[in-house]
Write a protein that holds these residues in place. Structure first.
Motif, PDB file in Angstrom:
ATOM      1  N   ARG A 177       0.820  -1.212   0.000  1.00 44.83           N
ATOM      2  CA  ARG A 177       0.000   0.000   0.000  1.00 44.83           C
ATOM      3  C   ARG A 177       0.857   1.268   0.000  1.00 44.83           C
ATOM      4  O   ARG A 177       0.622   2.180  -0.782  1.00 44.83           O
ATOM      5  N   THR A 178       1.850   1.313   0.883  1.00 45.38           N
ATOM      6  CA  THR A 178       2.690   2.512   0.961  1.00 45.38           C
ATOM      7  C   THR A 178       3.515   2.712  -0.305  1.00 45.38           C
ATOM      8  O   THR A 178       3.538   3.825  -0.845  1.00 45.38           O
ATOM      9  N   PRO A 179       4.211   1.678  -0.833  1.00 46.12           N
ATOM     10  CA  PRO A 179       4.917   1.886  -2.109  1.00 46.12           C
ATOM     11  C   PRO A 179       3.998   2.341  -3.240  1.00 46.12           C
ATOM     12  O   PRO A 179       4.383   3.181  -4.063  1.00 46.12           O
ATOM     13  N   ALA A 232      10.586   4.202  -8.747  1.00 50.29           N
ATOM     14  CA  ALA A 232      10.785   2.906  -8.079  1.00 50.29           C
ATOM     15  C   ALA A 232      12.130   2.861  -7.346  1.00 50.29           C
ATOM     16  O   ALA A 232      12.240   2.257  -6.277  1.00 50.29           O
ATOM     17  N   LYS A 233      13.149   3.512  -7.892  1.00 51.30           N
ATOM     18  CA  LYS A 233      14.477   3.497  -7.266  1.00 51.30           C
ATOM     19  C   LYS A 233      14.443   4.147  -5.887  1.00 51.30           C
ATOM     20  O   LYS A 233      15.008   3.630  -4.920  1.00 51.30           O
ATOM     21  N   ALA A 234      13.783   5.303  -5.794  1.00 55.24           N
ATOM     22  CA  ALA A 234      13.689   6.005  -4.509  1.00 55.24           C
ATOM     23  C   ALA A 234      12.842   5.209  -3.528  1.00 55.24           C
ATOM     24  O   ALA A 234      13.159   5.130  -2.334  1.00 55.24           O
ATOM     25  N   ILE A 235      11.759   4.605  -4.008  1.00 51.93           N
ATOM     26  CA  ILE A 235      10.893   3.806  -3.141  1.00 51.93           C
ATOM     27  C   ILE A 235      11.664   2.596  -2.627  1.00 51.93           C
ATOM     28  O   ILE A 235      11.588   2.242  -1.444  1.00 51.93           O
ATOM     29  N   ALA A 236      12.414   1.952  -3.513  1.00 52.29           N
ATOM     30  CA  ALA A 236      13.198   0.778  -3.123  1.00 52.29           C
ATOM     31  C   ALA A 236      14.193   1.122  -2.028  1.00 52.29           C
ATOM     32  O   ALA A 236      14.374   0.366  -1.068  1.00 52.29           O
ATOM     33  N   ARG A 289       7.313  -5.856  -7.565  1.00 50.88           N
ATOM     34  CA  ARG A 289       6.223  -5.866  -6.582  1.00 50.88           C
ATOM     35  C   ARG A 289       5.118  -4.902  -6.989  1.00 50.88           C
ATOM     36  O   ARG A 289       3.928  -5.208  -6.863  1.00 50.88           O
ATOM     37  N   LEU A 290       5.509  -3.732  -7.471  1.00 50.87           N
ATOM     38  CA  LEU A 290       4.512  -2.749  -7.885  1.00 50.87           C
ATOM     39  C   LEU A 290       3.720  -3.240  -9.094  1.00 50.87           C
ATOM     40  O   LEU A 290       2.505  -3.061  -9.166  1.00 50.87           O
ATOM     41  N   VAL A 308      -0.786   5.393   5.356  1.00 53.06           N
ATOM     42  CA  VAL A 308      -0.735   6.785   4.913  1.00 53.06           C
ATOM     43  C   VAL A 308       0.381   7.534   5.648  1.00 53.06           C
ATOM     44  O   VAL A 308       1.152   8.279   5.037  1.00 53.06           O
ATOM     45  N   LEU A 309       0.490   7.325   6.960  1.00 53.81           N
ATOM     46  CA  LEU A 309       1.567   7.963   7.726  1.00 53.81           C
ATOM     47  C   LEU A 309       2.931   7.534   7.202  1.00 53.81           C
ATOM     48  O   LEU A 309       3.845   8.358   7.060  1.00 53.81           O
ATOM     49  N   GLU A 310       3.056   6.245   6.900  1.00 51.10           N
ATOM     50  CA  GLU A 310       4.337   5.734   6.404  1.00 51.10           C
ATOM     51  C   GLU A 310       4.683   6.370   5.063  1.00 51.10           C
ATOM     52  O   GLU A 310       5.838   6.725   4.813  1.00 51.10           O
ATOM     53  N   ALA A 311       3.688   6.528   4.189  1.00 56.25           N
ATOM     54  CA  ALA A 311       3.937   7.126   2.874  1.00 56.25           C
ATOM     55  C   ALA A 311       4.339   8.590   3.008  1.00 56.25           C
ATOM     56  O   ALA A 311       5.270   9.059   2.333  1.00 56.25           O
ATOM     57  N   VAL A 312       3.650   9.318   3.863  1.00 59.86           N
ATOM     58  CA  VAL A 312       3.957  10.738   4.040  1.00 59.86           C
ATOM     59  C   VAL A 312       5.379  10.899   4.595  1.00 59.86           C
ATOM     60  O   VAL A 312       6.150  11.755   4.131  1.00 59.86           O
ATOM     61  N   TYR A 313       5.747  10.051   5.551  1.00 56.63           N
ATOM     62  CA  TYR A 313       7.090  10.152   6.122  1.00 56.63           C
ATOM     63  C   TYR A 313       8.158   9.747   5.109  1.00 56.63           C
ATOM     64  O   TYR A 313       9.215  10.388   5.016  1.00 56.63           O
TER      65      TYR A 313
END
Length: 412
Positions: A127-129, A140-144, A157-158, A187-192
């Motif tokens: 969900r967060t990615p 994807a590189k930054a998310i990874a 995964r995405l 949502v908190l994890e994504a924002v952070y």
């Protein structure tokens, strides 16, 4: 319809077209970047106006009428096109629907879309990615990097998640307000994660990263306004404000990296620190502990030590112990080890890191190798420290931090 009313409708439509056509197209194309589709939708809206206004009369706000009709046509067109990234298309349609109907459920469209990505049918780990990619626009590189994964693994995964959404027909919708707390964690994890990516500025003046950090701060503030009695929203905003208060102190006048221990507390943003302190006190009064509150408390403890010059490593280690209990991760373990070194010595810290020596998630995690190099150097293991410094320097993308590490290596 009489000739007079028809002529009036034509005159008003022509006047609006001359005055506002470009603005209306720009507003329609703002979300999807599809100017041709926006022009088609607006053309359909003008045709509808010429059929409707002579019969029903011209609306009080012709531009708003045209915009509403054009948005509906654009939504219908997007549903039928179904091209490109299906998930992004669904969220673009939802964004337009939010704009068109203005339900008032959430104070910001992007926040609404973040919550829409927390559908219970989606695997919690994706969900967060997914939010970071399709709502906040991270690659994807930054998310990874944020999740200690390889870009290839994160991309797979995405793709799998998006295929599942398409094949299972999982719908995106904004949850009702009473359902928000149970969907909050992702949502908190994504924002952070978005804030952390924006805060890490390799060149010291990246406007896009600064904008991302500012956007994440704005979303965190909205979350506090939306859910003022949720302690973790308070903790997240406090954590981000503590970090933001020191952002400009990370570089000296020459652009070189300045570690926390060498920063001048007088250069920090005192108003932000005071605001963070107040948020943390509010969260503490709610008597429910969580990850972001603990991380904010750690930042507060570091600020206290630097301002007062009074060592408080025992308290910091205890906070890391609590954080490991509720949110165990190699990143927390690395930071705990650095605090442990200050309290119990470098060898104790190396012993604490030993269980993570073969953890594949740390193989490309630069802070792990920088911490290990520092600890090995302090323990007298010079050859191993030099090797760890080489790895840390090779993995570091910030030129200023790389120079800082190179100077420490040369000092050995």
């Amino acid at each position: 319809m009489n000739t007079s009313s028809g002529d009036t409708a034509h005159s008003i439509a022509e006047a609006v077209a001359r005055r506002s056509y470009g603005k209306l197209v720009a507003l329609l194309a703002m979300r999807t970047r599809d100017v041709a589709a926006a022009e088609d939708a607006l053309s359909d809206a003008f045709s509808a106006a010429l059929a409707d206004w002579p019969v029903r009369g011209c609306p009080a706000n012709p531009e708003a009428w045209l915009m509403t009709v054009a948005r509906r046509r654009a939504i219908d067109g997007a549903r039928h096109r179904r091209i490109g990234d299906d998930v992004a298309n669904q969220l673009a349609i939802l964004a337009d629907e939010i704009d068109a109907h203005e339900p008032g459920a959430l104070p910001d469209r992007r926040l609404a879309l973040l919550f829409a990505c927390t559908h219970p049918a989606l695997d919690a780990t994706i969900r967060t990615p997914l939010m970071l990619q399709v709502v906040l626009g991270l690659e994807a590189k930054a998310i990874a990097s944020a999740f200690l994964m390889s870009p290839a693994a994160m991309s797979k995964r995405l793709v799998r998640a998006k295929n599942k959404i398409r094949e299972a027909g999982i719908p995106f919708s904004v949850p009702e307000r009473e359902a928000l707390p149970e969907r909050l964690d992702a949502v908190l994890e994504a924002v952070y994660a978005a804030y952390a990516e924006g805060w890490t500025d390799p060149v010291g003046g990246d406007a896009e990263r600064r904008d991302l950090a500012d956007e994440a701060l704005f979303l965190a503030q909205l979350l506090v306004e939306l859910l003022p009695e949720e302690p973790e929203t308070l903790g997240l905003l406090a954590l981000m404000l503590y970090a933001q208060s020191r952002r400009n102190a990370r570089r000296d006048a020459a652009g070189d990296y300045v570690p926390l221990s060498a920063q001048d507390p007088a250069s920090w943003n005192a108003a932000m620190i005071d605001a963070a302190d107040a948020l943390l006190r509010r969260a503490n009064a709610l008597n429910v502990i969580g990850r972001f509150q603990l991380e904010a408390a750690l930042q507060s403890a570091h600020i206290y030590r630097c301002r007062t010059h009074r060592p408080n490593w025992d308290e910091i280690v205890q906070l890391y112990d609590a954080l490991l209990t509720i949110a165990a991760s190699p990143v927390v373990a690395v930071n705990r080890a650095l605090a442990l070194a200050e309290r119990d010595g470098a060898q104790a810290a190396l012993d604490a890191l030993a269980p993570y020596a073969d953890d594949p998630r740390l193989a490309s995690y630069q802070p792990y190798w920088a911490a290990r190099a520092d600890l090995l150097a302090r323990a007298g293991a010079t050859a191993e420290a030099l090797h760890a410094y080489d790895l840390a320097i090779g993995l570091e993308r910030d030129p200023a931090v790389r120079r800082f590490l190179q100077r420490k290596r040369m000092a050995l």
